[in-house]
Write a protein that holds these residues in place. Structure first.
Motif, PDB file in Angstrom:
ATOM      1  N   THR A  13       0.867  -1.171   0.000  1.00 41.95           N
ATOM      2  CA  THR A  13       0.000   0.000   0.000  1.00 41.95           C
ATOM      3  C   THR A  13       0.905   1.223   0.000  1.00 41.95           C
ATOM      4  O   THR A  13       1.764   1.375   0.865  1.00 41.95           O
ATOM      5  N   GLY A  40      -6.833   0.319  -8.033  1.00 41.18           N
ATOM      6  CA  GLY A  40      -6.152   0.060  -6.773  1.00 41.18           C
ATOM      7  C   GLY A  40      -6.203   1.187  -5.768  1.00 41.18           C
ATOM      8  O   GLY A  40      -5.749   1.035  -4.642  1.00 41.18           O
ATOM      9  N   VAL A  41      -6.744   2.334  -6.149  1.00 41.49           N
ATOM     10  CA  VAL A  41      -6.763   3.495  -5.262  1.00 41.49           C
ATOM     11  C   VAL A  41      -7.858   3.350  -4.210  1.00 41.49           C
ATOM     12  O   VAL A  41      -8.991   2.989  -4.520  1.00 41.49           O
ATOM     13  N   THR A  42      -7.504   3.624  -2.940  1.00 38.76           N
ATOM     14  CA  THR A  42      -8.479   3.572  -1.849  1.00 38.76           C
ATOM     15  C   THR A  42      -8.780   4.954  -1.274  1.00 38.76           C
ATOM     16  O   THR A  42      -9.802   5.134  -0.623  1.00 38.76           O
ATOM     17  N   PHE A  43      -7.897   5.940  -1.503  1.00 39.04           N
ATOM     18  CA  PHE A  43      -8.107   7.291  -0.990  1.00 39.04           C
ATOM     19  C   PHE A  43      -7.481   8.310  -1.931  1.00 39.04           C
ATOM     20  O   PHE A  43      -6.372   8.108  -2.435  1.00 39.04           O
ATOM     21  N   GLY A  58      -3.166   3.714  -2.160  1.00 36.25           N
ATOM     22  CA  GLY A  58      -3.746   2.512  -2.736  1.00 36.25           C
ATOM     23  C   GLY A  58      -2.732   1.408  -2.892  1.00 36.25           C
ATOM     24  O   GLY A  58      -1.539   1.589  -2.640  1.00 36.25           O
ATOM     25  N   GLU A  59      -3.227   0.248  -3.304  1.00 40.54           N
ATOM     26  CA  GLU A  59      -2.376  -0.927  -3.495  1.00 40.54           C
ATOM     27  C   GLU A  59      -2.030  -1.087  -4.973  1.00 40.54           C
ATOM     28  O   GLU A  59      -2.915  -1.108  -5.815  1.00 40.54           O
ATOM     29  N   SER A  87       0.675  -0.808   7.747  1.00 40.70           N
ATOM     30  CA  SER A  87      -0.666  -1.314   8.034  1.00 40.70           C
ATOM     31  C   SER A  87      -0.917  -1.393   9.514  1.00 40.70           C
ATOM     32  O   SER A  87      -0.119  -1.706  10.298  1.00 40.70           O
TER      33      SER A  87
END
Length: 87
Positions: A13, A40-43, A58-59, A87
């Motif tokens: 990440t 893959g983006v989370t924010f 993101g991952e 994490s």
């Protein structure tokens, strides 16, 4: 018999900070849209005193491809940092 396929790759990440020349509110929303569409983006967010830095978390995000897309749609963009997120 077992077949060894090699080392197992873990996807990290990443937190990517990108400086983007955003002259107006439309440019900011376009930059956020491009970041959000990336796989893959989370924010996605905007930082900085002048709100000229895009933060993407993101991952497996390809920072270079993201910058190329921002340059095409918004204007000048440059990677400031890429760091692992603990994490």
């Amino acid at each position: 018999a077992f077949y060894n396929a090699g080392p197992v790759l873990t996807i990290l990440t990443l937190k990517i900070l990108i400086s983007v020349s955003m002259r107006c509110e439309k440019c900011r929303s376009e930059a956020l849209k491009i970041g959000a569409k990336t796989t893959g983006v989370t924010f996605v967010g905007i930082e900085g005193e002048e709100k000229d830095k895009v933060v993407v978390i993101g991952e497996g995000v390809d920072a270079a491809c993201l910058v190329v897309r921002l340059r095409k749609k918004v204007g000048f963009a440059d990677i400031i940092s890429v760091a692992d997120v603990d994490s």
